[in-house]
Design a protein around this motif. Structure first.
Motif, PDB file in Angstrom:
ATOM      1  N   THR A  64       4.124  71.644  18.702  1.00 48.61           N
ATOM      2  CA  THR A  64       5.509  71.976  18.353  1.00 48.61           C
ATOM      3  C   THR A  64       6.119  70.854  17.521  1.00 48.61           C
ATOM      4  OG1 THR A  64       5.742  73.193  20.421  1.00 48.61           O
ATOM      5  CG2 THR A  64       7.764  72.598  19.274  1.00 48.61           C
ATOM      6  N   VAL A  65       6.673  71.239  16.377  1.00 48.73           N
ATOM      7  CA  VAL A  65       7.338  70.290  15.485  1.00 48.73           C
ATOM      8  C   VAL A  65       8.814  70.691  15.425  1.00 48.73           C
ATOM      9  CG1 VAL A  65       7.492  69.413  13.130  1.00 48.73           C
ATOM     10  CG2 VAL A  65       5.263  69.930  14.109  1.00 48.73           C
ATOM     11  N   THR A  66       9.692  69.743  15.705  1.00 47.69           N
ATOM     12  CA  THR A  66      11.126  70.002  15.631  1.00 47.69           C
ATOM     13  C   THR A  66      11.655  69.406  14.337  1.00 47.69           C
ATOM     14  OG1 THR A  66      11.282  69.907  18.026  1.00 47.69           O
ATOM     15  CG2 THR A  66      13.339  69.728  16.804  1.00 47.69           C
ATOM     16  N   VAL A  67      12.357  70.241  13.561  1.00 50.94           N
ATOM     17  CA  VAL A  67      12.831  69.863  12.234  1.00 50.94           C
ATOM     18  C   VAL A  67      14.352  69.997  12.186  1.00 50.94           C
ATOM     19  CG1 VAL A  67      12.739  70.432   9.770  1.00 50.94           C
ATOM     20  CG2 VAL A  67      10.692  70.652  11.173  1.00 50.94           C
ATOM     21  N   HIS A  68      15.032  68.966  11.639  1.00 47.89           N
ATOM     22  CA  HIS A  68      16.463  69.078  11.348  1.00 47.89           C
ATOM     23  C   HIS A  68      16.569  69.753   9.991  1.00 47.89           C
ATOM     24  CE1 HIS A  68      20.716  68.295  11.426  1.00 47.89           C
ATOM     25  NE2 HIS A  68      20.615  67.905  10.167  1.00 47.89           N
ATOM     26  N   VAL A  69      17.126  70.966   9.943  1.00 48.93           N
ATOM     27  CA  VAL A  69      17.149  71.784   8.730  1.00 48.93           C
ATOM     28  C   VAL A  69      18.305  71.353   7.829  1.00 48.93           C
ATOM     29  CG1 VAL A  69      17.332  74.127   7.833  1.00 48.93           C
ATOM     30  CG2 VAL A  69      16.128  73.709   9.982  1.00 48.93           C
ATOM     31  N   ASP A  70      17.950  70.896   6.614  1.00 46.78           N
ATOM     32  CA  ASP A  70      18.940  70.525   5.609  1.00 46.78           C
ATOM     33  C   ASP A  70      19.196  71.669   4.634  1.00 46.78           C
ATOM     34  OD1 ASP A  70      19.199  67.899   6.618  1.00 46.78           O
ATOM     35  OD2 ASP A  70      17.436  67.271   5.471  1.00 46.78           O
ATOM     36  N   ASP A  83      18.716  71.564  14.638  1.00 46.47           N
ATOM     37  CA  ASP A  83      17.323  71.216  14.906  1.00 46.47           C
ATOM     38  C   ASP A  83      16.605  72.476  15.375  1.00 46.47           C
ATOM     39  OD1 ASP A  83      17.979  68.637  14.292  1.00 46.47           O
ATOM     40  OD2 ASP A  83      18.042  67.931  16.357  1.00 46.47           O
ATOM     41  N   VAL A  84      15.509  72.824  14.689  1.00 49.95           N
ATOM     42  CA  VAL A  84      14.765  74.033  14.984  1.00 49.95           C
ATOM     43  C   VAL A  84      13.334  73.662  15.338  1.00 49.95           C
ATOM     44  CG1 VAL A  84      14.027  76.276  14.101  1.00 49.95           C
ATOM     45  CG2 VAL A  84      16.195  75.311  13.356  1.00 49.95           C
ATOM     46  N   ALA A  85      12.797  74.278  16.392  1.00 52.39           N
ATOM     47  CA  ALA A  85      11.419  74.023  16.821  1.00 52.39           C
ATOM     48  C   ALA A  85      10.490  75.060  16.201  1.00 52.39           C
ATOM     49  CB  ALA A  85      11.331  74.078  18.339  1.00 52.39           C
ATOM     50  N   PHE A  86       9.313  74.593  15.747  1.00 46.38           N
ATOM     51  CA  PHE A  86       8.297  75.455  15.154  1.00 46.38           C
ATOM     52  C   PHE A  86       6.981  75.231  15.861  1.00 46.38           C
ATOM     53  CE2 PHE A  86      11.348  74.660  11.770  1.00 46.38           C
ATOM     54  CZ  PHE A  86      11.613  75.938  11.320  1.00 46.38           C
ATOM     55  N   ASP A  87       6.282  76.324  16.180  1.00 48.45           N
ATOM     56  CA  ASP A  87       4.941  76.250  16.748  1.00 48.45           C
ATOM     57  C   ASP A  87       3.966  76.251  15.575  1.00 48.45           C
ATOM     58  OD1 ASP A  87       2.625  76.394  18.208  1.00 48.45           O
ATOM     59  OD2 ASP A  87       2.871  78.494  18.780  1.00 48.45           O
ATOM     60  N   VAL A  88       3.247  75.152  15.373  1.00 42.44           N
ATOM     61  CA  VAL A  88       2.348  75.018  14.224  1.00 42.44           C
ATOM     62  C   VAL A  88       0.886  75.207  14.605  1.00 42.44           C
ATOM     63  CG1 VAL A  88       3.920  73.558  12.909  1.00 42.44           C
ATOM     64  CG2 VAL A  88       2.309  72.507  14.468  1.00 42.44           C
ATOM     65  N   SER A  89       0.616  75.779  15.774  1.00 41.36           N
ATOM     66  CA  SER A  89      -0.771  75.944  16.214  1.00 41.36           C
ATOM     67  C   SER A  89      -1.530  76.939  15.344  1.00 41.36           C
ATOM     68  CB  SER A  89      -0.814  76.390  17.680  1.00 41.36           C
ATOM     69  OG  SER A  89      -0.145  77.628  17.841  1.00 41.36           O
ATOM     70  N   GLY A  90      -0.850  77.872  14.687  1.00 45.80           N
ATOM     71  CA  GLY A  90      -1.525  78.860  13.850  1.00 45.80           C
ATOM     72  C   GLY A  90      -1.620  78.484  12.390  1.00 45.80           C
ATOM     73  N   ALA A 107       8.348  80.463   8.059  1.00 49.16           N
ATOM     74  CA  ALA A 107       8.123  81.205   9.295  1.00 49.16           C
ATOM     75  C   ALA A 107       8.701  82.600   9.140  1.00 49.16           C
ATOM     76  CB  ALA A 107       8.773  80.496  10.472  1.00 49.16           C
ATOM     77  N   LYS A 108       8.029  83.597   9.709  1.00 51.68           N
ATOM     78  CA  LYS A 108       8.564  84.964   9.740  1.00 51.68           C
ATOM     79  C   LYS A 108       9.450  85.063  10.959  1.00 51.68           C
ATOM     80  CE  LYS A 108       5.792  87.696   6.889  1.00 51.68           C
ATOM     81  NZ  LYS A 108       6.402  88.689   6.075  1.00 51.68           N
ATOM     82  N   ILE A 109      10.720  85.380  10.738  1.00 50.36           N
ATOM     83  CA  ILE A 109      11.640  85.487  11.867  1.00 50.36           C
ATOM     84  C   ILE A 109      12.350  86.838  11.831  1.00 50.36           C
ATOM     85  CG2 ILE A 109      12.011  83.008  12.058  1.00 50.36           C
ATOM     86  CD1 ILE A 109      14.678  83.361  10.657  1.00 50.36           C
ATOM     87  N   ALA A 110      12.568  87.392  13.006  1.00 49.89           N
ATOM     88  CA  ALA A 110      13.343  88.617  13.154  1.00 49.89           C
ATOM     89  C   ALA A 110      14.782  88.224  13.486  1.00 49.89           C
ATOM     90  CB  ALA A 110      12.750  89.486  14.250  1.00 49.89           C
ATOM     91  N   SER A 111      15.677  89.167  13.364  1.00 50.99           N
ATOM     92  CA  SER A 111      17.087  88.861  13.596  1.00 50.99           C
ATOM     93  C   SER A 111      17.370  88.489  15.045  1.00 50.99           C
ATOM     94  CB  SER A 111      17.960  90.048  13.194  1.00 50.99           C
ATOM     95  OG  SER A 111      17.600  91.192  13.945  1.00 50.99           O
ATOM     96  N   PRO A 116      10.947  78.494  19.839  1.00 39.91           N
ATOM     97  CA  PRO A 116      10.227  78.024  18.654  1.00 39.91           C
ATOM     98  C   PRO A 116       9.648  79.187  17.852  1.00 39.91           C
ATOM     99  CG  PRO A 116       8.870  77.698  20.592  1.00 39.91           C
ATOM    100  CD  PRO A 116      10.201  78.225  21.071  1.00 39.91           C
ATOM    101  N   PHE A 117       9.816  79.109  16.541  1.00 38.80           N
ATOM    102  CA  PHE A 117       9.281  80.109  15.636  1.00 38.80           C
ATOM    103  C   PHE A 117       7.832  79.767  15.314  1.00 38.80           C
ATOM    104  CE2 PHE A 117      13.852  79.951  14.165  1.00 38.80           C
ATOM    105  CZ  PHE A 117      14.237  81.094  14.848  1.00 38.80           C
ATOM    106  N   ALA A 118       7.004  80.777  15.116  1.00 36.02           N
ATOM    107  CA  ALA A 118       5.616  80.560  14.728  1.00 36.02           C
ATOM    108  C   ALA A 118       5.581  80.249  13.230  1.00 36.02           C
ATOM    109  CB  ALA A 118       4.772  81.789  15.037  1.00 36.02           C
ATOM    110  N   ALA A 119       5.211  79.033  12.883  1.00 37.92           N
ATOM    111  CA  ALA A 119       5.177  78.621  11.479  1.00 37.92           C
ATOM    112  C   ALA A 119       3.992  79.260  10.773  1.00 37.92           C
ATOM    113  CB  ALA A 119       5.100  77.104  11.381  1.00 37.92           C
TER     114      ALA A 119
END
Length: 141
Positions: A64-70, A83-90, A107-111, A116-119
């Motif tokens: 899991t990588v947490t990113v501060h989104v600019d 700050d958004v968490a991303f799962d980078v295992s895939g 990342a593909k995100i639904a509404s 954490p979103f799957a990156a």
């Protein structure tokens, strides 16, 4: 006095028209297609969208990588400044990132999705604007 059948028919028809015009629709009537699809469970769900986030790594914890989104595109703008968490295992060929690195994440995100979103992709960005994932230029002889 003789009454003409056509005149009687017209008078009876004239009396019946206002009664049908005043009749109201039932309260449960709605758009037929909408209620029919909803009743059958065939309403379409919204498709996930490809959101692109650019920012700085806050922390790395296993996969899991947490990113501060600019910056973010249209689909990720709700997360700008957070700050958004991303799962980078895939992610194939994911670069090694540490806190403070500039990155871009797709990342593909639904509404209705929650982190954490799957990156899908993770790119490490250098401070001069060029990608660190890009191949190095050939050495001069």
């Amino acid at each position: 006095m003789r009454i003409k059948p056509l005149a009687v028919l017209a008078a009876v028809a004239a009396l019946g028209v206002p009664a049908t015009a005043v009749a109201a629709k039932p309260a449960t009537a709605g758009p037929k297609a909408t209620t029919e699809h909803a009743a059958k469970g065939k309403a379409h769900a919204k498709k996930p969208k490809n959101a692109v986030f650019t920012g700085t790594v806050v922390s790395v914890d296993g996969t899991t990588v947490t990113v501060h989104v600019d910056k973010a595109n249209h689909w990720g703008r709700a997360y700008k400044g957070t700050d958004v968490a991303f799962d980078v295992s895939g992610v194939k060929h994911a670069p090694v990132v540490v806190a403070g690195d500039a990155v871009q994440v797709q990342a593909k995100i639904a509404s209705d999705a929650v982190p954490p979103f799957a990156a899908r992709k993770l790119h490490k960005r250098s401070t001069d604007g060029a990608d660190d994932d890009a191949p190095a230029p050939p050495a001069a002889p």
